[in-house]
Design a protein around this motif. Structure first.
Motif, mmCIF file in Angstrom:
data_model
loop_
_atom_site.group_PDB
_atom_site.id
_atom_site.type_symbol
_atom_site.label_atom_id
_atom_site.label_comp_id
_atom_site.label_asym_id
_atom_site.label_seq_id
_atom_site.Cartn_x
_atom_site.Cartn_y
_atom_site.Cartn_z
ATOM 1 N N UNK A 1 14.238 1.797 5.902
ATOM 2 C CA UNK A 1 13.341 1.286 6.931
ATOM 3 C C UNK A 1 13.263 2.130 8.188
ATOM 4 N N UNK A 2 13.769 3.368 8.154
ATOM 5 C CA UNK A 2 13.815 4.170 9.376
ATOM 6 C C UNK A 2 12.432 4.586 9.870
ATOM 7 N N UNK A 3 11.484 4.756 8.962
ATOM 8 C CA UNK A 3 10.102 5.041 9.366
ATOM 9 C C UNK A 3 9.330 3.755 9.627
ATOM 10 N N UNK A 4 9.483 2.791 8.730
ATOM 11 C CA UNK A 4 8.732 1.545 8.851
ATOM 12 C C UNK A 4 9.084 0.787 10.124
ATOM 13 N N UNK A 5 10.352 0.815 10.527
ATOM 14 C CA UNK A 5 10.770 0.100 11.735
ATOM 15 C C UNK A 5 10.041 0.620 12.968
ATOM 16 N N UNK A 6 9.840 1.938 13.026
ATOM 17 C CA UNK A 6 9.121 2.532 14.160
ATOM 18 C C UNK A 6 7.663 2.096 14.144
ATOM 19 N N UNK A 7 7.060 2.116 12.964
ATOM 20 C CA UNK A 7 5.656 1.713 12.833
ATOM 21 C C UNK A 7 5.455 0.274 13.288
ATOM 22 N N UNK A 8 6.323 -0.613 12.849
ATOM 23 C CA UNK A 8 6.191 -2.030 13.194
ATOM 24 C C UNK A 8 6.496 -2.268 14.670
ATOM 25 N N UNK A 9 7.533 -1.611 15.180
ATOM 26 C CA UNK A 9 7.930 -1.822 16.583
ATOM 27 C C UNK A 9 6.863 -1.337 17.556
ATOM 28 N N UNK A 10 6.197 -0.239 17.188
ATOM 29 C CA UNK A 10 5.197 0.348 18.084
ATOM 30 C C UNK A 10 3.774 -0.111 17.780
ATOM 31 N N UNK A 11 3.638 -1.012 16.816
ATOM 32 C CA UNK A 11 2.312 -1.516 16.480
ATOM 33 C C UNK A 11 1.372 -0.450 15.958
ATOM 34 N N UNK A 12 1.912 0.488 15.168
ATOM 35 C CA UNK A 12 1.114 1.612 14.688
ATOM 36 C C UNK A 12 0.417 1.336 13.360
ATOM 37 N N UNK A 13 0.645 0.190 12.778
ATOM 38 C CA UNK A 13 0.017 -0.131 11.497
ATOM 39 C C UNK A 13 -0.033 -1.623 11.286
ATOM 40 N N UNK A 14 -0.724 -2.017 10.234
ATOM 41 C CA UNK A 14 -0.842 -3.437 9.912
ATOM 42 C C UNK A 14 0.518 -3.999 9.502
ATOM 43 N N UNK A 15 0.793 -5.203 9.921
ATOM 44 C CA UNK A 15 2.044 -5.867 9.551
ATOM 45 C C UNK A 15 1.893 -6.412 8.134
ATOM 46 N N UNK A 16 2.756 -5.985 7.207
ATOM 47 C CA UNK A 16 2.633 -6.482 5.837
ATOM 48 C C UNK A 16 3.012 -7.965 5.757
ATOM 49 N N UNK A 17 2.351 -8.724 4.882
ATOM 50 C CA UNK A 17 2.704 -10.137 4.755
ATOM 51 C C UNK A 17 4.083 -10.354 4.141
ATOM 52 N N UNK A 18 4.538 -9.345 3.364
ATOM 53 C CA UNK A 18 5.828 -9.463 2.681
ATOM 54 C C UNK A 18 6.508 -8.100 2.627
ATOM 55 N N UNK A 19 7.776 -8.055 3.056
ATOM 56 C CA UNK A 19 8.618 -6.886 2.874
ATOM 57 C C UNK A 19 9.623 -7.192 1.767
ATOM 58 N N UNK A 20 9.671 -6.313 0.774
ATOM 59 C CA UNK A 20 10.603 -6.488 -0.339
ATOM 60 C C UNK A 20 11.698 -5.432 -0.220
ATOM 61 N N UNK A 21 12.910 -5.861 0.066
ATOM 62 C CA UNK A 21 14.047 -4.966 0.247
ATOM 63 C C UNK A 21 14.566 -4.529 -1.122
ATOM 64 N N UNK A 22 14.471 -3.204 -1.384
ATOM 65 C CA UNK A 22 14.898 -2.668 -2.679
ATOM 66 C C UNK A 22 16.162 -1.819 -2.566
ATOM 67 N N UNK A 23 16.755 -1.766 -1.379
ATOM 68 C CA UNK A 23 17.880 -0.871 -1.135
ATOM 69 C C UNK A 23 19.098 -1.175 -2.000
ATOM 70 N N UNK A 24 19.286 -2.435 -2.357
ATOM 71 C CA UNK A 24 20.485 -2.820 -3.092
ATOM 72 C C UNK A 24 20.322 -2.882 -4.596
ATOM 73 N N UNK A 25 19.195 -2.425 -5.113
ATOM 74 C CA UNK A 25 18.975 -2.478 -6.564
ATOM 75 C C UNK A 25 19.737 -1.332 -7.239
ATOM 76 N N UNK A 26 20.723 -1.639 -8.086
ATOM 77 C CA UNK A 26 21.545 -0.584 -8.693
ATOM 78 C C UNK A 26 20.732 0.470 -9.445
ATOM 79 N N UNK A 27 19.669 0.059 -10.129
ATOM 80 C CA UNK A 27 18.870 0.988 -10.926
ATOM 81 C C UNK A 27 18.129 2.016 -10.073
ATOM 82 N N UNK A 28 18.011 1.758 -8.774
ATOM 83 C CA UNK A 28 17.304 2.669 -7.881
ATOM 84 C C UNK A 28 18.247 3.544 -7.071
ATOM 85 N N UNK A 29 19.535 3.454 -7.359
ATOM 86 C CA UNK A 29 20.531 4.181 -6.575
ATOM 87 C C UNK A 29 21.168 5.313 -7.374
#
Length: 278
Positions: A28-56
């Motif tokens: 979320x290091x890029x997305x957090x900046x976008x959301x905090x600074x209002x640089x893009x549309x706010x998504x209706x749903x954020x899906x956290x995939x960081x903890x999925x073993x198959x993606x690590x």
């Protein structure tokens, strides 16, 4: 905005495909900046995939290496089994704190032309596996980026694997970047070079640059001038001149068009000489 933690790829794909505008998030290091600074549309749903073993993690396959997109930049930076240009690019990103949180998949899907893993992945002919509820497809890194912050990812699609073939692991590579300071800087220009050497002769070459075009750019003309040349006494000037003709930099808040054109040659020279071992 709703936030949901996925524990499997299937769960993530179901969530992403179930609501228009949903977005995956890992570090979320890029997305957090976008959301905090209002640089893009706010998504209706954020899906956290960081903890999925198959993606690590990084694993060997019959065809090369597979990298999970939720693998942190910090891990990529310290791997001894990955090509040098990719590790060097990862080490150029942000600060230690950012590298410990940011992921390679996030850097790829953010699709900033100055992303420091993008030109290495293009030079390494990486392939990106994209999945959705309707199936999977594989896209070459060179075709994945279609504009600044734009990719071929469709609604509900998720990057689930980055593949580098065995042939690209066997060559020599190097990465260079320049920013406004020595650390925690966004690249004004970056460059990645991969070479296959045989008996002191360049058998194959792949060259890619970032932040000098709308997308990370492969320099096919420069590559063609390298193939067949002997490493000893290599004259890089014609290669650099050809590279200068292939790029299309712009002026922005980080650097002028003229500056980018000038330093591209310097970075390519350094990366070429390191990859060639001279």
């Amino acid at each position: 905005m709703e936030y949901r933690v996925a524990t499997t790829v299937e769960e993530a794909l179901e969530a992403l495909g179930g609501r228009d505008g949903s977005r995956p998030v890992a570090g979320g290091t890029d997305l957090a900046v976008v959301l905090a600074d209002g640089l893009g549309a706010v998504p209706p749903l954020l899906v956290d995939v960081a903890g999925i073993p198959a993606l690590q993690g990084v694993r060997r396959t019959a065809d090369g290496i597979a990298i999970g997109p939720a693998t942190t930049i910090a891990e990529i930076a310290t791997r001894s089994d990955l090509p040098a240009c990719l590790c060097q690019g990862a080490r150029a990103i942000g600060s230690p704190q950012i590298r410990n949180l940011a992921t390679i998949g996030g850097n790829v899907c953010n699709a900033s032309p100055c992303g420091d893993t993008l030109s290495p992945l293009v030079a390494l002919e990486a392939a990106f596996v994209l999945a959705s509820r309707s199936g999977t497809r594989t896209v070459p890194a060179e075709l994945f980026f279609v504009g600044p912050k734009k990719t071929v990812l469709g609604p509900g699609e998720l990057l689930v694997e980055i593949r580098i073939a065995s042939a690209r692991l066997a060559g020599r590579s190097a990465f260079r970047m320049i920013g406004k300071r020595n650390g925690q800087a966004i690249s004004q220009v970056n460059a990645a070079v991969w070479l296959a050497l045989e008996g002191g002769v360049i058998r194959e070459a792949r060259v890619a640059v970032g932040s000098v075009a709308p997308v990370p750019l492969r320099l096919k003309g420069a590559e063609a001038l390298l193939v067949g040349k002997t490493v000893r006494g290599l004259d890089v000037e014609p290669v650099l001149a050809r590279a200068a003709a292939e790029i299309a930099p712009i002026s922005d808040v980080r650097a002028s068009l003229e500056y980018r054109r000038l330093v591209t040659g310097s970075l390519l020279r350094d990366a070429l000489l390191e990859a060639a071992g001279i």
